[in-house]
Design an enzyme around this catalytic site. Structure first.
Site, PDB file in Angstrom:
ATOM      1  N   LYS A 109       0.877   0.270  -1.460  1.00 50.93           N
ATOM      2  CA  LYS A 109       0.579   1.579  -2.043  1.00 50.93           C
ATOM      3  C   LYS A 109       0.525   1.410  -3.543  1.00 50.93           C
ATOM      4  O   LYS A 109       1.157   0.516  -4.103  1.00 50.93           O
ATOM      5  CB  LYS A 109       1.680   2.594  -1.689  1.00 50.93           C
ATOM      6  CG  LYS A 109       1.175   4.012  -1.674  1.00 50.93           C
ATOM      7  CD  LYS A 109       0.435   4.286  -0.382  1.00 50.93           C
ATOM      8  CE  LYS A 109       0.074   5.723  -0.178  1.00 50.93           C
ATOM      9  NZ  LYS A 109      -0.271   5.963   1.231  1.00 50.93           N
TER      10      LYS A 109
HETATM   11  N1  GLU Z   1      -3.495   7.061   1.927  1.00 54.35           N
HETATM   12  C1  GLU Z   1      -3.762   7.055   3.342  1.00 54.35           C
HETATM   13  C2  GLU Z   1      -2.478   6.850   4.119  1.00 54.35           C
HETATM   14  O1  GLU Z   1      -1.406   7.141   3.649  1.00 54.35           O
HETATM   15  C3  GLU Z   1      -4.868   6.094   3.739  1.00 54.35           C
HETATM   16  C4  GLU Z   1      -4.629   4.649   3.430  1.00 54.35           C
HETATM   17  C5  GLU Z   1      -5.838   3.770   3.694  1.00 54.35           C
HETATM   18  O2  GLU Z   1      -6.836   4.245   4.200  1.00 54.35           O
HETATM   19  O3  GLU Z   1      -5.752   2.584   3.359  1.00 54.35           O
HETATM   20  O4  GLU Z   1      -2.490   6.468   5.263  1.00 54.35           O
END
Ligand code: GLU
Length: 419
Positions: A109
């Site tokens: 993240k």
């Molecule tokens: N931010 C989204 C999540 O928390 C998508 C992450 C992604 O598609 O890599 O799952």
């Protein structure tokens, strides 16, 4: 939300969830310690030239929680409260989410502590480009693939793709997902998370003998996840009675048409002044007497102080980590069925995976194909979680975690520890 005791941080919640599930797996302590430790954490402080010509410093993060099962995957968040602890938690949740969906990824993240809505488009673009350059040592289609999260969108992903590509000297669409279609984005990516929330909710209800058209729903957050989930549930016949965003909430016991609400939000920027409903607070929404509550905003919104007042029978976690560990226990004791985030909101990363595969192959699928595959993956993993929960007599979150952790632990055993 004032709590008497200090609220646990998101990362403490993530670790507690891991520890709870790990008990059922009988993993050796050293393996547990390996799995719960983030692999690498990057903090960057960087300048952006603002519209008035002055330099402003920002702080950004990118955390790789695990690379055991593949390159890392996970979104980028722009929010004033972004901090290392939060990004760590979100990265760890991505590891389990990807493993639960059987995607060949580890978890990551990123984020920048900024309120993106206070920046001009030019400032947002320069901030995105500089942040991308700062974390680019970690990025790459075989290394780490970002995506949208709270406060970011396809346009921002387009700038990330461009910045990375310019430095490489050629276009690298597979470095980021959630991009505009014109630069290698996928059909169906924007709807994917909200649709997945609907699929998992509908399936949970079905297994309890309830039809979607019998339920009332309250949705916290009307961004990419909450709005699409509300529309998808509405289409299935559910009655959306309450919706909120950062500016406030609205309630109409006769039902709110989320499509009409969306048109209103496009004009006014908030649900709060929607004329066909009465104003309510966020707390009213979270404690409302509805069948299904969909927290689709930020982590930690339901804590031990609020949990005893929650009246919903089902909670569909559109957000990552909306419940603290204490709230989770209180709600489970009350008999609430909680569809955990790593299952409920996994539709986004599943279609991100499809986007990455399409970019790597330069071969693009139809929207029908994307939808079909998304539904298949969501429902088969839903079934695995449901069966594990019945078999081991554990709640859905612990079941989802045991499946996810065991898959990562198996991969760790297959790779071994270097040297
Ligand atoms: N931010 C989204 C999540 O928390 C998508 C992450 C992604 O598609 O890599 O799952």
């Amino acid at each position: 939300m004032a709590s008497k005791t200090k609220r646990r941080s998101a990362y403490e919640v993530a670790l507690a969830q891991f520890d709870e599930a790990a008990q059922y797996l009988h993993l050796p302590d050293d393996v547990k310690e390996f799995l719960r430790t983030p692999k690498r954490e990057l903090i960057v402080h960087f300048p952006v030239i603002m519209d008035d010509g002055r330099i402003r410093m920002f702080t950004g993060y990118r955390v790789h929680h695990s690379t055991i099962k593949g390159p890392t995957k996970g979104g980028i968040r722009y929010h004033p409260e972004v901090n290392l602890d939060e990004v760590r938690a979100l990265a760890m949740w991505m590891t389990w989410k990807c493993a639960l969906m059987n995607l060949p990824y580890g978890g990551a993240k990123g984020g920048v502590a900024v309120d993106p809505y206070t920046l001009s488009e030019g400032e947002l673009r320069r901030l995105t480009r500089r942040y991308t350059a700062e974390i680019s040592i970690l990025l790459g289609p075989e290394k780490d693939i970002p995506a949208p999260d709270v406060g970011t969108n396809p346009q921002i992903m387009g700038w990330i793709m461009d910045t990375y590509s310019i430095h490489k000297g050629y276009a690298v669409p597979a470095v980021v997902t959630g991009k505009p279609i014109s630069v290698g984005g996928s059909q169906g990516r924007i709807d994917a998370t909200g649709l997945g929330v609907m699929y998992t909710t509908r399936e949970t209800l079905r297994r309890k003998g309830i039809h979607m058209h019998e339920v009332t729903v309250a949705v916290q957050g009307f961004g990419n996840v909450g709005s699409i989930a509300a529309m998808a549930m509405h289409r299935e016949g559910a009655k959306i009675v309450a919706v909120s965003d950062v500016k406030g909430g609205i309630y109409n016991p006769a039902g709110i048409d989320p499509f009409d609400l969306w048109r209103h939000v496009e004009q006014s920027g908030t649900v709060a002044d929607y004329p066909l409903a009465d104003p309510i607070t966020n707390r009213d929404l979270l404690t409302m007497d509805v069948d299904v509550l969909v927290p689709a905003a930020l982590e930690g919104v339901i804590d031990e102080e609020l949990a005893p007042h929650v009246q919903a029978r089902f909670i569909a976690e559109g957000a990552n980590g909306p419940l603290t560990t204490e709230a989770d226990k209180i709600l489970l004791d009350k008999g609430v069925t909680i569809i955990p985030d790593i299952l409920c909101n996994a539709g986004g990363v599943v279609v991100s995976y499809f986007e990455w595969v399409q970019d790597l192959q330069s071969f693009f699928w139809t929207e029908d194909e994307i939808r079909r595959q998304l539904k298949r993956i969501m429902l088969s993993n839903f079934e695995a979680v449901w069966d594990t929960s019945l078999e081991k007599r554990i709640d859905l979150r612990t079941a989802a975690y045991t499946l996810a952790i065991s898959r990562v632990a198996e991969a760790l055993e297959a790779r071994g520890v270097y040297p």
